[in-house]
Scaffold this motif. Structure first.
Motif, mmCIF file in Angstrom:
data_model
loop_
_atom_site.group_PDB
_atom_site.id
_atom_site.type_symbol
_atom_site.label_atom_id
_atom_site.label_comp_id
_atom_site.label_asym_id
_atom_site.label_seq_id
_atom_site.Cartn_x
_atom_site.Cartn_y
_atom_site.Cartn_z
ATOM 1 N N ASP A 1 -5.166 6.479 7.359
ATOM 2 C CA ASP A 1 -6.028 6.355 8.561
ATOM 3 C C ASP A 1 -6.997 5.234 8.391
ATOM 4 N N ASP A 2 -8.096 5.198 9.216
ATOM 5 C CA ASP A 2 -9.011 4.588 8.958
ATOM 6 C C ASP A 2 -10.137 4.675 7.908
ATOM 7 N N PHE B 1 0.789 2.470 -3.749
ATOM 8 C CA PHE B 1 -0.280 3.521 -4.010
ATOM 9 C C PHE B 1 0.029 4.877 -3.192
ATOM 10 N N LEU C 1 -8.825 -3.767 -4.013
ATOM 11 C CA LEU C 1 -8.093 -4.620 -4.794
ATOM 12 C C LEU C 1 -7.864 -6.027 -4.227
ATOM 13 N N GLY D 1 -8.655 2.804 0.025
ATOM 14 C CA GLY D 1 -8.934 1.508 -0.580
ATOM 15 C C GLY D 1 -8.997 0.239 0.455
ATOM 16 N N ILE E 1 0.937 -1.152 -0.109
ATOM 17 C CA ILE E 1 -0.097 0.084 0.048
ATOM 18 C C ILE E 1 0.875 1.326 -0.043
HETATM 19 P P1 ADP Z 1 -8.181 -0.996 7.898
HETATM 20 O O1 ADP Z 1 -7.430 -2.194 8.504
HETATM 21 O O2 ADP Z 1 -8.392 -0.103 9.149
HETATM 22 O O3 ADP Z 1 -9.302 -1.047 7.096
HETATM 23 P P2 ADP Z 1 -6.085 -0.866 6.063
HETATM 24 O O4 ADP Z 1 -4.697 -1.554 6.491
HETATM 25 O O5 ADP Z 1 -7.080 -1.905 5.227
HETATM 26 O O6 ADP Z 1 -6.941 -0.258 7.151
HETATM 27 O O7 ADP Z 1 -5.779 0.432 5.242
HETATM 28 C C1 ADP Z 1 -4.862 1.254 5.488
HETATM 29 C C2 ADP Z 1 -5.038 2.585 4.703
HETATM 30 O O8 ADP Z 1 -4.579 2.195 3.463
HETATM 31 C C3 ADP Z 1 -6.426 3.164 4.612
HETATM 32 O O9 ADP Z 1 -6.441 4.391 4.588
HETATM 33 C C4 ADP Z 1 -7.021 2.572 3.419
HETATM 34 O O10 ADP Z 1 -7.912 3.445 2.873
HETATM 35 C C5 ADP Z 1 -5.334 2.281 2.387
HETATM 36 N N1 ADP Z 1 -5.347 1.422 1.468
HETATM 37 C C6 ADP Z 1 -5.516 0.081 1.817
HETATM 38 N N2 ADP Z 1 -5.350 -0.709 0.474
HETATM 39 C C7 ADP Z 1 -5.524 0.330 -0.475
HETATM 40 C C8 ADP Z 1 -5.334 0.454 -1.864
HETATM 41 N N3 ADP Z 1 -5.460 -0.798 -2.446
HETATM 42 N N4 ADP Z 1 -5.339 1.502 -2.609
HETATM 43 C C9 ADP Z 1 -5.255 2.736 -1.802
HETATM 44 N N5 ADP Z 1 -5.624 2.729 -0.449
HETATM 45 C C10 ADP Z 1 -5.560 1.493 0.170
#
Ligand code: ADP
Ligand code: MG
Length: 310
Positions: free
Chosen positions: A30-31, A11, A91, A125, A7
């Motif tokens: 963030d969340d 991204f 994704l 995402g 990530i």
């Molecule tokens: P959570 O466990 O709180 O859902 P994640 O670890 O899934 O958090 O995601 C951490 C951050 O990374 C969040 O801001 C989320 O929106 C972003 N994120 C995760 N996967 C992607 C992606 N494929 N593209 C863009 N942002 C992403």
């Protein structure tokens, strides 16, 4: 590469480069993302999923998959007459692709290329593993008011942007033996963003043509409780389609999917302002329900539906 590295590397860093802090209080990291839209704007949002083998052939380039996943959503936002603002990317990716940095980099290139072209930001995402590559993009946009499918009025003209049938023409089964290529129209379709917003306040109804003209015009007619006349000799065509027979061309244009042109209605006395894409009048809205097809002034019978997802 674990999920968090992926990530961050692929991204988050790139998304941060173009982040517009005036409307995005918090992006990736963030969340949840936090947005501050301009006052008096309606938030317009949609989501579209692309599944490998179903929505694109498995050998489609990573760049094209990334680009198209964004483009199809921006096309939906444009079809509401709204300005696209940002996207979220979910994704679901097979292990072998996740470990393939080249694939991921190219996918991100395609995704950000479409984002940059239309001033759209990636704000978040989700990333998971799955046997089948599945990409869901959610787009957000805004507009003071929107253009709905339901506003077509009897007497309006029916118009379409660009050319129709190009993406269907590029499919391998149609293309065989043809020298002309429209592969880019299938792989990297152009969402009609600027004319979409320009038509706000002018068009009475609008939809993007993703499942074939006949089906998508059918949605406008149904939602607006009207009928339509279409003049098939007026359908705008790319030169590549000129060598086809009329029947074959008409079939691609009426039932081929993936065009992502805008189909809209507007009052016949209105002159449209100049736009960056050609607009062609192809028919009229009538009271009698159903779609009547004419070719060179004669009734044309046609029995094929549009693209069905199920
Ligand atoms: P959570 O466990 O709180 O859902 P994640 O670890 O899934 O958090 O995601 C951490 C951050 O990374 C969040 O801001 C989320 O929106 C972003 N994120 C995760 N996967 C992607 C992606 N494929 N593209 C863009 N942002 C992403
Ligand atoms: Mg998560």
């Amino acid at each position: 590469m674990n999920e968090f590295d992926l990530i961050r590397d692929v991204f988050q860093r790139q998304a941060a480069q173009s982040l517009d802090y005036s409307t995005i209080r918090c992006g990736i990291g963030d969340d949840a993302a936090v947005l501050q839209f301009p006052p008096n704007q309606q938030v317009v949002t949609c989501t579209d999923t692309l599944i490998s083998g179903r929505h694109f052939p498995e050998n489609t380039s990573a760049f094209a998959i990334g680009y198209k996943a964004v483009a199809v959503n921006l096309s939906d936002i444009a079809a509401m007459g709204a300005q696209p603002h940002s996207i979220l990317l979910a994704l679901a990716i097979p292990q072998k692709l996740k470990e393939n940095k080249g694939w991921l980099t190219d996918f991100a290139k395609g995704l950000f290329s479409c984002c940059h072209e239309f001033g759209v930001q990636l704000i978040g995402g989700d990333t998971t593993r799955s046997d089948v590559l599945t990409i869901s993009v959610t787009a957000l946009g805004y507009a003071q008011q929107c253009i709905y499918r339901s506003g077509a009025q009897v007497g309006d003209v029916i118009a379409v942007t660009g050319t129709l049938g190009d993406a269907a023409f590029a499919l391998p089964e149609v293309l065989s033996g043809n020298m002309c290529t429209l592969q880019h129209r299938l792989d990297t379709p152009t969402p009609r963003v600027s004319i979409g917003t320009m038509l706000n306040g002018i068009a009475t109804s609008m939809i993007d043509v993703s499942d074939g003209l006949i089906q998508d015009l059918g949605h406008i007619c149904y939602e607006s409780s009207v009928g339509a006349i279409l003049h098939l000799d007026k359908l705008p065509s790319h030169d590549c389609l000129s060598k086809l027979t009329d029947d074959k061309r008409i079939r691609l244009q009426l039932s081929g999917g993936d065009d992502y042109e805008l189909l809209f209605t507007y009052p016949s006395h209105v002159t449209l302002p100049q736009s960056d894409v050609a607009v062609t009048i192809i028919g009229e809205v009538i009271e009698e329900k159903g779609i009547s097809l004419y070719h060179l002034g004669k009734a044309y019978s046609y029995h094929h539906a549009g693209y069905q997802h199920f």
